[in-house]
Each structure stands twice: as C-alpha cells, then as structure tokens.
Design an enzyme around this catalytic site. Structure first.
Site, PDB file in Angstrom:
ATOM      1  N   TYR B 435       1.228   1.483   2.180  1.00  0.00           N
ATOM      2  CA  TYR B 435       1.597   0.420   1.224  1.00  0.00           C
ATOM      3  C   TYR B 435       0.698  -0.814   1.318  1.00  0.00           C
ATOM      4  O   TYR B 435      -0.161  -0.883   2.164  1.00  0.00           O
ATOM      5  CB  TYR B 435       3.084   0.104   1.259  1.00  0.00           C
ATOM      6  CG  TYR B 435       3.747  -0.471   2.482  1.00  0.00           C
ATOM      7  CD1 TYR B 435       3.071  -1.020   3.548  1.00  0.00           C
ATOM      8  CD2 TYR B 435       5.155  -0.465   2.531  1.00  0.00           C
ATOM      9  CE1 TYR B 435       3.758  -1.555   4.630  1.00  0.00           C
ATOM     10  CE2 TYR B 435       5.848  -1.004   3.612  1.00  0.00           C
ATOM     11  CZ  TYR B 435       5.150  -1.546   4.653  1.00  0.00           C
ATOM     12  OH  TYR B 435       5.820  -2.079   5.699  1.00  0.00           O
ATOM     13  N   GLU B 436       0.907  -1.696   0.375  1.00  0.00           N
ATOM     14  CA  GLU B 436       0.076  -2.905   0.250  1.00  0.00           C
ATOM     15  C   GLU B 436      -1.392  -2.524   0.085  1.00  0.00           C
ATOM     16  O   GLU B 436      -2.292  -3.183   0.623  1.00  0.00           O
ATOM     17  CB  GLU B 436       0.294  -3.808   1.468  1.00  0.00           C
ATOM     18  CG  GLU B 436      -0.150  -5.250   1.299  1.00  0.00           C
ATOM     19  CD  GLU B 436       0.404  -5.905   0.033  1.00  0.00           C
ATOM     20  OE1 GLU B 436       1.618  -5.795  -0.226  1.00  0.00           O
ATOM     21  OE2 GLU B 436      -0.395  -6.518  -0.704  1.00  0.00           O
ATOM     22  N   GLY B 437      -1.634  -1.476  -0.713  1.00  0.00           N
ATOM     23  CA  GLY B 437      -2.984  -0.929  -0.868  1.00  0.00           C
ATOM     24  C   GLY B 437      -3.237   0.116   0.183  1.00  0.00           C
ATOM     25  O   GLY B 437      -3.341  -0.224   1.362  1.00  0.00           O
ATOM     26  N   GLN B 442      -8.240  -0.158   0.742  1.00  0.00           N
ATOM     27  CA  GLN B 442      -8.829  -1.162   1.649  1.00  0.00           C
ATOM     28  C   GLN B 442     -10.311  -0.874   1.869  1.00  0.00           C
ATOM     29  O   GLN B 442     -11.140  -1.787   1.886  1.00  0.00           O
ATOM     30  CB  GLN B 442      -8.118  -1.144   3.019  1.00  0.00           C
ATOM     31  CG  GLN B 442      -6.615  -1.327   2.985  1.00  0.00           C
ATOM     32  CD  GLN B 442      -6.182  -2.645   2.375  1.00  0.00           C
ATOM     33  OE1 GLN B 442      -6.832  -3.662   2.558  1.00  0.00           O
ATOM     34  NE2 GLN B 442      -5.085  -2.607   1.637  1.00  0.00           N
TER      35      GLN B 442
END
Lengths: 595, 595
Positions: B435-437, B442
């Site tokens: 999650y969060e990319g 990344q």
C-alpha cells in the site's frame, strides 16, 4: 483458480535433466516406456487440473477440525482423496510387489509436482503414507510388510511419521516416548508426539503410525531409539482389523497455512505396536528414508511457487492499469507490459524452471542409486544424490517464500486480500522451509556430511561437469562467461568450507552455511539452465527434433538467458557471505544479543 | 509476548542519524529540548510496551467485523485507543495551533516506530487521521481547518484517505467517483472506494473522509480530480454535529494480516462534502502529503520486523536444542549458540539498525525542509527527502518480509503455529510493501523523478557524502574498502539509470528499478552504519561521552561490522541485476509468458 500442469516443460525437463532414457533403461523401469510415461503424466495432469486444483481454496477456508475426538476434513478433500485413491495414484512409486505401481522416482516426482501445485495440504496425505510404506519396505519383517504395505500402496490405509516431541525437534536424540515389551512380541507405546501431519482423520479405514520410542533398557541418546509400527486399529495376523488401539489426536495445531492438512498432537496410551527391524536403530532407519522425504519437500516448495506464478501471470494479463512508460500513449495497458511486473514474472519463471531441472536431476540420481546394474554407477549416483538433497530441500523452499511473495506483489492491493488466493500460496509454502529438517539443518548437513566429509570432491565434480556444460554454451550476451564466473565462485566457497572443517573451525563454515547452500543451488540451476539452452539449441537446429514446437525451444533459450542475467547474480552476494560471515557472526558479542 | 522499546538505540540514532541537535534548533522545535524529547520517548515507550503490545494478538485473532452495518473492533483495541487519545498521542506531530503537540517528525518518527512495533493494525488509525489532518492543513480553507482539525488532532474524530477504486489503484487518473454541486457551496458525493483503512468504526464520534472525486464538468484524467472532505456525520458551521451523511462501509476485506484494522469498501451515496482547495487539484494535493505517508509506511515495515526480531531473540535464548558443533560437549545448548541461528539474528539486528538510521535521516530532512530558516537549506533538504522517501518505503518494507521470515525461521516448527505469534508478523508486515504505492511504484519514482530528472545529482551527492564517511571509517577487517566498493557500484548504477532516460529507453531502467532501489537502500544503510561506527568510536575514546554505557558503543561497532560483512554484500547482486536485467526482461518473448 485454474491450474495448468506445465506438461511440456516437464517433458523437456524429464529428458534433459531427469535423463529419462537412462532411467527407463534401469531394471526398475522394466516394462515402462516413453509412451506410458507420457500417458501417466497426462492423466496426473488431468487429475491435478480438474479434480484437485479447485479443492485448494475450500481446504484452506474450511481447515481440518477436531470435533468430538474425530478429525473432520472438508468434504471436497475427502472426495478428492477417494478419487485419487480409486485412480491408483497413492502407490505410484510404491513397490509393485506390494500393489504399488512401481514407477521410478523421476516420473513420480513430476507427478508430485503437479499434485502439490494443485493442493499442497492434500498431497501430504499420500506423501506421508509413502514415507511410512518405505520405512516398512526397507526395514520391516516380511510378515509386517505383507500385513500392511498393500493396503498402504492402494491408499486403503494411510501412514504417518511420529518423530517430533516438544523437547525433540531438530534433535531427535531427545525422544522420550516409551515402549514396553508385552511378552507376546508386541510392545505398549506411551507418550505424546507433536506436529504429526495427517496424524488422524477419517479418510481411510486405518492409519499406520511409524513411531520413534525408547525400550526400557535403551541407551541414552540416539542409540536408544527404536522404530515401532502402531496401527490406529490393531491388525490381526490374518489381516482382519481389530480393536481401536489408543492412538489418537489430542488437538490440532492452528497454523499459518496448509489448513486442510490436520497437524496433530498425538497421544499413544499403551497403544500396541510392532518393533521395526532391530532395537536401537530407529534413527538410522529414519535417515535411510530422508532423501526421499527431503526431495519431496523440495518439490512441495517448488510446486506451490509454480501455482502462484501461474496465478500471477493470469492476473498480469488481465489487469489493466497505468500507461506504458515508453510507448508515448496515454492508454492504460495490461500490467504485464510494465517492465517491473515482467521482471517479477520472469524471475519466477526462470527460477522455477531451474528448480524443476535440479529436482529431476536429484530424482534421476535416486533411481540410479537404487537400481543401476553397475555398483560403481550406483555409488556415484548415491554421492550425487546425497549432495543434491539439501539443495533441493533448502534452496527450493527458501525460494518458495521469495517467489510466492513476488507472485503476490504482482497483484498489488488485491494480493493481500485472501479471496484472491495469492496469500494462501505465501502461507502454505512457508512450512516447507521448516519441516523435514529446517533449512538451517539442511545447510549444516550440506557443509559437513555433504561437502567437508568428502573433501569437497562431490561438489567439485559437479563444478567440473558445469564447466564442461559452459564450454558448450553460447557466449552470446556473455552467457558462458557468467556461468563460468559463478562456477569459480562456487569453487572458492567449497574450498573455504572444506578448509574450516580441516582447520577445526566448523562454526566458521556453519555461520555461512545457508549462504553456501543457496549459492550452490543457484549455481546448479545455472548449469542446468545452460544444459537446457544447449539442448534447445540442438532442437532448433533440427526440425525433426522439435516435438514440443519450435516456440518452446526458443522460449527455453530466452528463459535460460533470463536465469543467467537475472537470477544467477544472487551467487555474488551469497559467495561474499560465505567467506565474510564467519568472523562477524562468531566474534559478535553475545551480550549485544541479550533480551 | 513482550515488547521492549529499543530506547537506547533510538536515542543514539536520533542524534547520529536524525541530527537531533540541529532539529531542535529549527523554528518548529521552539520550546523543545533534549530533556523533553527524552521524556516523550520514555512515555511513548511505556505506552507501547504496556498498554499496546499485548493487544496485538487479540486484535489479530478477533479482527474487525461488520455487524448490522457497524464495524465492530475487539474491545482491547477500543480501550487502547481511548488511552492513546487521552494521553494526547494522536496529535503528537500535528500543528500546535490546531491542538496538536507540534513535535518535529524526527521525534514523532521514533514514537511511531514503537507504536507500530506494538500493534501495527492499531497504529494505522492515528496515522491515517494525521494524513487527513495534513491534507486539510495544507490545502483547506481556514473555516474548514478550524471546524475539523482540532477534533482530529485530539483524536476525538478520526480521518481517512479515500483514493482507490477498483479500476483506479496505482493509476489514480482513473478515479470515477462523482461530486455534484448542491448550490450552497457543498457537494453531493457518489461512488464506491475500496481498501479504505479504518474507513468506518465506532472508536470515535465522527470520521473525516478525504475523498477523490470528479466534478460534472471535470477534464478527463488526472486534471479532473478534486479533493473533498466528507464527514460521516455532517458538521454545522458552529461545530455542532448533525445528521448521518450516507458514507458507510459496505463490507470489510478478508486480509492476510492487520486483522484489527478494518479495511473497508466505502459507499458514498449523495454524501455531502466540502471541496478542499481548488477543483482539479486533488491529485496534486495528495502528492504533497505523500512523503509523510510513505515515510510512515517505511517505518511500519521496519517496526514490525523489529518486534519479530525481539520475539525470535527471546526464543533463541530460551529454546535448548542440539549440541554445539564446535564445543565437543554433547549437552544440548540454547539455539542462540548455533552459528546459523546467530547469523539469522544478526542479519535482522544489523538491518534493523540501518533502517532506523535511514528513516530518521529522512525524518530529519523532512523537518529541515519544512522549517529551516534558510531557503537554500530547505531546498537541499527537500531534494534529499524526496530521494530518500522511496528508499525508506520500498527498502524497509521489502526487508520487512525478509526479516520477519528470518524471525519465524528461528522458531523452527513452532514458527508456523499461530499461537507462537511469529506468523502474525510475517502476515502483518506484508501489506507495507503494497500500500501507499506498491514497491514497484516506488522504484519507478526512484529511477525517474528522483534520479534521472536531476541527472543523478542527488544520488551522487549522497554517494560523495558516503565517501567522506568512508574516509573516516576504520579499515580494520577491510570495512572502509567494502563500503567504498559499495559506493562505486552505486555510482555505476546511477550512471546506468540516468543514461537510459537520456537515451530514451526508460524501460531499460525500469526493468532493474527495484534492484536499483534495493541497492541504494543497502548502500545508504552502509553509510549510516559507518557513521554509527565512527560516532561510537568517538564515544569509546572519551569516557564522558558514554551516556548509553560503554557496552552500547562497543556493540554498535560490532553491529556496524556485521552490517558491512553480512548485509551490505547484497548490493553485489542488485548492482548486477540493475545493469543486466534490462535486455533480458525487455527482449523476453511475450508469447513465452502466455497463460
């Protein structure tokens, strides 16, 4: 979730790495030919794809439970086992004289891959049964063999291995379970065992427990441990099944994965048993079966990752998300077009094909060691087998976690959701790095008995074989150079390990032992993928040899290249860790590791 | 299962890597001194160790459920949150003018590590609340800020981020949720969102949803997305809480881990909302908060692995099994005496300390970028921060899976049993790589915006800083040489990535992007561990500087050595993969990846 047996790759790998023509020429393969092998593979594939693959998620969701003293499995698991047994699959590699099919391990291994991919938890039931069968076959009396083995080979009864106790895990010398002679040639077994796979269940009429225990006058330690056969229901000499025998599951473990497989705490309360072979040789007997069992677990680790890969591959084709970074178009594309996703898939595929090559190489060595007419060839094959076993077990199962996690990553956010199925593979495969000797135990075996004890001779013979393969490999894209570099690094690590034992600092080798095992696994994978590249090149050069279609051979060469470029470089780190770990690990102040 | 906050290491790391004295000199730290920081750390540690750590297993076993339309959490989670809120922890780094504590991120990050170690699923509730708080703080009107932020900073209300939709995951340009002006300055929001962490629950009086949606006349793609604030219960201009606002959880996901955290499918059915900032800037606004959020997730991945390590360490001391292979005695020893077990523990410990150093370095850069009086220093810090963020997020969370699996392996067979607790860490940490990319996202950010777009200047500045550190590092055991070699390899990879973008083949950099990110992570870890070695050496040379006790500094030097010998060599493989992956990945025939 569909599973498609990798039949073409198995066919290619059986010939190229499993040396199938040689295996079919062994006495044990009498009456078996290429056509029959192919038919077996196709039927096994069909069973795995249709009857078994769909039970995997149900078995995970509705795991085995202990209800009113009985182990209850999901009905789909019980049904699948009935079909599996009725089709004659349980005894595929069991001796024909005891109603097995008597197929060589090389062929059976390929089938086991498919079953483990379809449903790992399920596959443990026949696998453990065959383990008990083999123990009896190697060490039991003729009477016991005839009394028990046919029903095991046909899956009418199942078998278990009862080794572990709370204080006796990796160190079986600590076994405390007791056996008392009853005066009639049988024994009363008392004690608890833990982590007993398929220890109890209702899928068969009887369960044949192989139990390690100590006689009253037993020596302490390893030499006091004997092996007993303890049936769930007593079996009379005439084969009739008698009374319940006080061997039962006290509880089932709550595990991270393989939920469909009941992992039992077993109690034996004066349960009646037969001594197998001689008293005090129980652990020796276990060791004779270890190669089979560890080869099996290596295949498990590999097989779950193969299934996870297929699952991720399908999603990568289907899921559309984000534009291509190079195409210039703003249209979103299926994620297989994103380089990092393709890299993840390729890393899985290349590693899987290398693992398949190495486990089939080991299986072929096992068959050769068992059945080659020339004793020297047997001995040589046995040495190779002994060397390969910790690699197949340790390397394939460490990779199992890496690869299933890569597969999960392909799913993005969906990967963390259980319904997607990716998580189950990550959870299921994790046990394979632990049981049948943790990978740390494999690594210890690998540096000691398998490397140092023969002065690195077996390792170096395999490296020399690798150099011969490299000499025939194309050096386009530097492939041969990269393989040769890996072989040189492997040789340095062998020398290092041998030197530590010679210098009486085995701790120094042990500190880097897992790295050494992994380094050798990736190196052997490199040799075998090079061998595949060469074999594929031969096929491409001659249209009549392209039985799997031209594309197959082109793709195999591309995968071999991917292995060498993308996967093999891992040896660089492992090599450095082998040589660099020792001092840093052994010098490290224990006080800094206080709690 | 006990958790002991690594207070001494946090103190050391805050000074050595988080540059605490400089951070305390920033305007935003006015009124804060070393002593207060220490008191905060101690109180946070106490809370994590006592109130929170014990809730972790209960929260896993009794995960959040949707019952009659309400999200129900285990009572221990609700109780812990009440205590957490009452102690003022929610707003630790929230702006003081809106009732937060206003602490710098550097200090807050250390606290967040402790809370995430104690209970990751729990920690997401305050973390998401602060995410929504920051969005409002940066982009909301004064009226909205005053209406919502104080109740968020004090944890009376919580906050969520509603971004993802089934077709809009990594690619938020596909957001389809609709916003319609109601004519009174507010909007009606319609649509579904998925994967909403703590999307609904009963632990607070109101929930402030930040929702990405499209206005009727919005442009397609990214530029048509706006950000709306949608409260669960409408809040009147006078602050009074009004009617239920048709924003609710349709269902909760069944996840592999973080069971205590309700991951919701959210429905907005004409839910009334406020536009935040300007229309069409929703995604921009998200990007401004990304660094905070990704730093937080990196800390999560690290923190779970720290807890898993402690757990394994305790077991390694307690579990007695097998004799030492070098001592000659046959007495079984605690398994910490076995070299491979010690290697596993050391690999965890050394990696964890390096990760801590790097996330605190990033946190210090964040504080400096926000608050340094000199704009040039701000700008420079921002560049470093932007570069470090994908590393902290990606590297620490990839390692999260590796390290928690190592911890599980220390437990042998017990590791696979859920009651042991080791499995939960493996399951929980897995989300942080997603999650969060995802880490693939990344890595793409890292090669493009963070490396190629500045011609590799930021990367090279960090490498140059590393060389300066290496110049001061002892070359005993070749430490400085090994670090310098890693720095040279990092520079080659930077040049390679920059060249691919310059040559218009970004796909080639993308194929090796994760390897590049991991290589840089381990390299930065090497620089920071070298910095720690040097700082510890200074302390050892001067008795008056040994505030953490002499042993601490000796052990720190030993751990730095372990990092360089045992952990850093991983850059060798990654470097080779960066340079070697591209052609093999991009040339690979797509037909060989068919299903």
């Amino acid at each position: 979730m569909a599973y498609q047996a990798p039949l073409n790759d198995l066919r290619f790998a059986l010939h190229t790495h499993g040396r199938l023509p040689e295996i079919l020429a062994l006495p044990k393969s009498a009456g078996l030919d290429d056509e029959t092998v192919n038919a077996v593979l196709e039927e096994a594939a069909k069973f795995a794809e249709t009857a078994l693959a769909d039970t995997n998620r149900a078995g995970d969701l509705n795991g085995a439970k202990l209800v009113d003293g009985k182990v209850v499995c999901d009905p789909v698991i019980a049904n699948a086992f009935n079909e599996f047994r009725d089709a004659g699959w349980v005894g595929l590699r069991a001796a024909a004289e005891f109603d097995g099919q008597g197929l060589p391990m090389t062929v059976a291994a390929a089938c086991e891959e498919m079953w483990c991919s379809a449903n790992l938890a399920f596959s443990l039931l026949p696998m453990l049964t065959l383990g008990a069968f083999e123990a009896l076959n190697h060490h039991g009396s003729d009477a016991l063999k005839h009394l028990f083995m046919p029903n095991m080979a046909t899956g009418v009864w199942s078998g278990t291995m009862n080794l572990t106790e709370p204080q006796a895990g990796s160190d079986l010398a600590q076994v405390a379970c007791k056996a008392k002679p009853l005066g009639d040639g049988t024994y009363a077994i008392d004690g608890q065992k833990i982590f007993i796979t398929w220890g109890d269940h209702e899928l068969v009429d009887n369960i044949v427990h192989m139990v390690l225990a100590r006689l009253p006058d037993a020596a302490p330690g390893v030499k006091g441990i004997s092996l007993f056969l303890v049936p769930k229901y007593w079996v009379e000499a005439d084969g009739s099944v008698g009374a319940y025998n006080n061997a039962y599951a006290v509880s089932l473990e709550h595990k991270m994965g393989i939920h469909a497989s009941p992992t039992c705490v077993m109690a034996f309360e004066g349960a009646r048993g037969h001594l197998i072979g001689e008293a005090g040789k129980g652990l020796n007997y276990m060791f004779t079966m270890m190669n089979h069992a560890r080869l099996g677990v290596g295949i498990e680790g590999h097989a779950v990752a193969e299934r996870a890969y297929q699952h991720a591959l399908a999603y990568a084709h289907e899921r559309v998300q984000s534009r291509s970074i190079s195409s210039g178009s703003h249209e979103p594309v299926s994620i297989i077009h994103h380089p990092d996703v393709r890299r993840m898939l390729l890393q899985q595929k290349a590693t899987l094909e290398a693992q398949r090559a190495v486990y089939l190489q080991a299986a072929a060595a096992l068959d050769t060691a068992e059945s080659h007419p020339n004793p020297d060839a047997q001995k040589q094959a046995q040495a190779v087998l002994d060397f390969l076993i910790p690699i197949v077990k340790g390397w394939s199962t460490e990779n199992g976690t890496t690869l299933t996690n890569l597969a999960m990553q392909v799913f993005g956010g969906m990967g963390f959701i259980e319904e997607t199925g990716a998580a189950q593979f990550v959870r299921d495969v994790r046990i394979t790095a632990i049981y049948e000797g943790t990978n740390g135990i494999q690594a210890l075996d690998f540096i000691g008995r398998k490397t140092a004890s023969n002065g690195g001779a077996v390792a170096k013979a395999l490296i020399a074989e690798g150099r011969a393969v490299a000499a025939k490999l194309s050096n386009e894209q530097g492939l041969a150079d990269k393989l040769n570099r890996a072989l040189n690094l492997a040789e340095e690590s062998v020398d290092y390990v041998v030197a530590q034992f010679a210098g009486n600092t085995p701790d120094f080798a042990a500190a880097g032992s897992l790295a050494y095992l992994m380094q050798f696994g990736f190196t052997l994978g490199g040799i075998e993928m090079a061998r595949a590249h060469i074999a594929a090149g031969k096929a491409l050069a001659n249209e009549s040899e392209q039985s799997l279609g031209e594309d197959f051979y082109r793709n195999k060469q591309a995968t071999a290249r991917a292995y060498i470029d993308l996967v093999l470089p891992q040896v660089l780190s492992y090599h450095e860790q082998v040589l660099g770990s020792a001092a840093t690990v052994m010098d490290y102040p224990l006080s800094a590791l206080s709690v």
